[in-house]
Design an enzyme around this catalytic site. Sequence first.
Site, short mmCIF file in Angstrom:
data_model
loop_
_atom_site.label_atom_id
_atom_site.label_comp_id
_atom_site.label_asym_id
_atom_site.label_seq_id
_atom_site.Cartn_x
_atom_site.Cartn_y
_atom_site.Cartn_z
N HIS A 54 0.87 -1.04 0.09
CA HIS A 54 -0.20 0.11 0.07
C HIS A 54 0.95 1.47 -0.22
O HIS A 54 2.14 1.32 0.22
CB HIS A 54 -1.01 -0.28 1.19
CG HIS A 54 -0.32 0.05 2.42
ND1 HIS A 54 0.41 -1.01 3.05
CD2 HIS A 54 -0.69 0.93 3.49
CE1 HIS A 54 0.84 -0.67 4.35
NE2 HIS A 54 0.23 0.42 4.55
N HIS A 56 1.58 3.95 2.08
CA HIS A 56 2.05 4.74 3.30
C HIS A 56 3.53 4.55 3.15
O HIS A 56 4.18 3.66 2.57
CB HIS A 56 1.51 3.83 4.58
CG HIS A 56 0.13 4.14 4.63
ND1 HIS A 56 -0.68 3.44 5.59
CD2 HIS A 56 -0.67 5.11 4.28
CE1 HIS A 56 -1.89 3.95 5.57
NE2 HIS A 56 -1.90 5.02 4.83
N ASP A 58 6.03 4.50 4.99
CA ASP A 58 6.91 3.33 5.84
C ASP A 58 6.60 1.92 5.10
O ASP A 58 7.25 0.95 5.78
CB ASP A 58 6.14 3.20 7.45
CG ASP A 58 4.66 2.81 7.72
OD1 ASP A 58 4.10 3.29 6.81
OD2 ASP A 58 4.61 1.98 8.54
N HIS A 59 6.09 1.95 3.76
CA HIS A 59 5.98 0.82 2.99
C HIS A 59 6.53 0.90 1.56
O HIS A 59 7.22 0.24 1.02
CB HIS A 59 4.58 0.17 2.93
CG HIS A 59 4.17 -0.35 4.48
ND1 HIS A 59 4.22 -1.80 4.73
CD2 HIS A 59 3.65 0.43 5.38
CE1 HIS A 59 3.56 -1.41 6.12
NE2 HIS A 59 3.37 -0.36 6.43
N HIS A 113 -7.61 -0.32 4.96
CA HIS A 113 -6.35 0.40 5.41
C HIS A 113 -6.27 1.44 4.63
O HIS A 113 -5.98 2.72 5.03
CB HIS A 113 -5.20 -0.62 5.86
CG HIS A 113 -4.00 0.14 6.57
ND1 HIS A 113 -4.15 0.62 7.75
CD2 HIS A 113 -2.95 0.43 5.98
CE1 HIS A 113 -2.86 1.09 8.15
NE2 HIS A 113 -2.17 1.19 6.82
N ASP A 130 -0.58 -3.98 6.03
CA ASP A 130 -1.14 -3.44 7.20
C ASP A 130 -2.71 -4.09 7.31
O ASP A 130 -3.42 -3.16 7.82
CB ASP A 130 -1.10 -2.16 7.25
CG ASP A 130 0.44 -1.44 7.64
OD1 ASP A 130 1.24 -2.43 7.88
OD2 ASP A 130 0.61 -0.18 7.62
N HIS A 169 4.26 -4.99 10.16
CA HIS A 169 4.76 -4.32 11.48
C HIS A 169 4.82 -5.47 12.58
O HIS A 169 3.95 -6.64 12.75
CB HIS A 169 3.89 -3.45 12.07
CG HIS A 169 3.98 -2.15 11.23
ND1 HIS A 169 4.67 -1.16 11.38
CD2 HIS A 169 3.07 -1.81 10.18
CE1 HIS A 169 4.34 -0.24 10.47
NE2 HIS A 169 3.47 -0.68 9.93
ZN LIG Z 1 2.50 0.28 7.98
ZN LIG Z 2 -0.17 1.47 6.44
#
Ligand SMILES: [Zn+2]
Ligand SMILES: [Zn+2]
Length: 252
Positions: A54, A56, A58-59, A113, A130, A169
């Site tokens: 996805h 975001h 942090d991905h 998400h 996530d 995570h």
């Molecule tokens: Zn994440």
């Molecule tokens: Zn996320």
Amino acid sequence: MIVHRIPMFQDNYSYLIVDEVTQMAAVVDPAEPSAVLRLVADLNVDLVSVLCTHHHWDHAGGNLAIQHEFPQVAIIGGKYDAPRIPGITAALDHGDELSVGRLTGRVLSVPCHTRGHIAYIFEDALFCGDTLFVGGCGRFFEGDATQMYAALHDVLGELKDEVRVFCGHEYTVSNLRFCKLVEPANNAIDEKLSWALQRRQCGEFTVPSTLGEERTYNPFMRTHHPSVQAFAGSSDPVEVLRVLRQRKDEFR
Ligand SMILES: [Zn+2]
Ligand SMILES: [Zn+2]
């Protein structure tokens, strides 16, 4: 197939999937490229794809740096997240297949998400970003309980208990504490929690779990169970999921 787990930032996981026959590899959510590039060099594998779950940061935040090092690499993501995924070269949808050497993976569409969140399944390994965590599920940022219910129970519901869950995570310990609040009498939670605490004390990972395990302690996967329904005060599984997520958002 070998799956290497690569921890990054505070609690994120990236994964390197290697086809042992061809030595071709794909990396899931390489948000911190330096760790990934080091491993790719150490293993001397041929990185062919970035698999983004996805949009975001942090991905997907490391995509351009990976592309800079490997200009030929395919950057794959979900159709509806595509405009927000840096460097994307292929936008895929539910049921689409992709190959990494001799391995074939399949895309599962699991929006909620984020609007275009996808998961990837290769053999018995599920990379779900996530959407599903060990003992928990992702926040409903761009979707609602109906969508998360479809993701966890219809889409992932079709997968076997043996499927390994490689999530985005390391949230296991805090998730299991919430599980305990929901179902205080569920022994599977106590067992998993003491195991997870032990693992974390030694600096070890708690991923992967299996879908079969999640179905024994993860309330988001157990919305049909009387004890979970009693906690949520509803017998409608979608409403149960909505209440669980709301209570989890407030849980510290
Ligand atoms: Zn994440
Ligand atoms: Zn996320």
